[in-house]
Design an enzyme around this catalytic site. Structure first.
Site, short mmCIF file in Angstrom:
data_model
loop_
_atom_site.label_atom_id
_atom_site.label_comp_id
_atom_site.label_asym_id
_atom_site.label_seq_id
_atom_site.Cartn_x
_atom_site.Cartn_y
_atom_site.Cartn_z
N HIS A 109 -8.16 -39.70 -69.26
CA HIS A 109 -8.08 -38.55 -68.37
C HIS A 109 -8.47 -38.90 -66.94
O HIS A 109 -8.75 -38.01 -66.13
CB HIS A 109 -8.98 -37.41 -68.88
N GLU A 111 -15.18 -39.19 -67.40
CA GLU A 111 -13.77 -38.78 -67.27
C GLU A 111 -13.54 -37.31 -67.58
O GLU A 111 -12.46 -36.79 -67.34
CB GLU A 111 -12.89 -39.65 -68.18
N ASN A 112 -14.58 -36.62 -68.09
CA ASN A 112 -14.45 -35.20 -68.40
C ASN A 112 -15.43 -34.34 -67.61
O ASN A 112 -15.65 -33.17 -67.95
CB ASN A 112 -14.70 -34.96 -69.90
#
Length: 260
Positions: free
Chosen positions: A68, A39-40
């Protein structure tokens, strides 16, 4: 059944760590399934289609997300057709994508879930309520169930794991980016680790440039944290071995690789 789960991949240095360490880990542990939280991966917030495809080419079989998940708007262009991408399951039904992915491994099948915690997160539907009957439905299909529990609170992670002890194969935490030293198998056979950690810059604060993070604490002013792209890299992961018949955990081994 043997699998590896890789902690939150943060930006370019996280990608470099995958290239450097993943072949070594696969050689050492011989997993049949490799899962990663990404997610990053796209500049620290969300995931772009090019990085989704890149991870698959690197040998990642399933990609999980978190709070995120939708920060990079490009996700709306490909999430509907991204079969190996798993967004948090406890979001409104209208949310695009899916929160569980089934993977065939020889004659077996494993369900991979991405679940959001709600303590201090302000997003998602209460995981305990949302999954109350869903887990029983999944167990009718397979006893092999892996959960990436993306949550802030340690107590919520522990409570969630003990609540599902014996019903799922593993509950492994993500989101806080620091690998914890409590990997073990609970009384009824569920493997648990509070947080698997992150994959990214070793000389950073949770993968981000130290000065930009410290500045926010000193000034209390809103500012964007910058992903750290220089310096040594680390890869945080966990190896799990599950019983082929019952789905219960037989072994849990935290993994931490650092290039200094």
């Amino acid at each position: 059944m043997k699998l590896i789960f890789i902690g939150d991949i943060v930006g370019e240095n996280g990608q470099n760590a995958i290239v450097e360490f993943l072949p070594q880990i696969k050689q050492e542990f011989r997993p049949q399934l490799t899962i990663a939280n990404a997610e990053n991966i796209s500049d620290g917030r969300g995931i772009h289609q090019k990085h989704y495809k890149w991870l698959l080419n690197q040998g990642i079989d399933v990609i999980t997300l978190g709070n995120h998940a939708f920060d990079n708007r490009n996700i709306f262009e490909f999430i509907h057709n991204a079969k190996c991408l798993v967004r948090p399951i406890n979001l409104p039904e209208s949310t695009p994508g899916h929160g569980v992915h089934y993977v065939k491994i020889n004659h077996l099948e494993i369900a991979v879930l991405n679940v959001l915690g709600t303590a201090f997160m302000n997003i998602g539907i209460n995981a305990f309520v949302y999954l109350d009957t869903l887990i029983d439905q999944i167990r009718k299909r397979t006893p092999h169930i892996f959960i990436d529990f993306h949550a802030e609170s340690t107590s919520e992670k522990q409570a969630f794991a003990h609540w599902l002890d014996g019903k799922v194969s593993a509950v492994v935490g993500t989101h806080t980016h620091v690998q914890t030293n409590d990997g073990h198998i609970l009384n009824k056979g569920t493997a648990y680790l509070t947080d698997v950690g992150m994959t990214g810059s070793a000389d950073s604060i949770i993968g981000f440039n130290k000065q930009t993070v410290i500045h926010r604490f000193l000034t209390q002013l809103p500012s964007r944290m910058e992903v750290e792209v220089k310096g040594p890299r680390l890869l945080s992961a966990v190896f799990l071995e599950l019983d082929d018949q019952t789905g219960k955990a037989l072994k849990i081994v935290p993994i931490l690789k650092v290039n200094r």
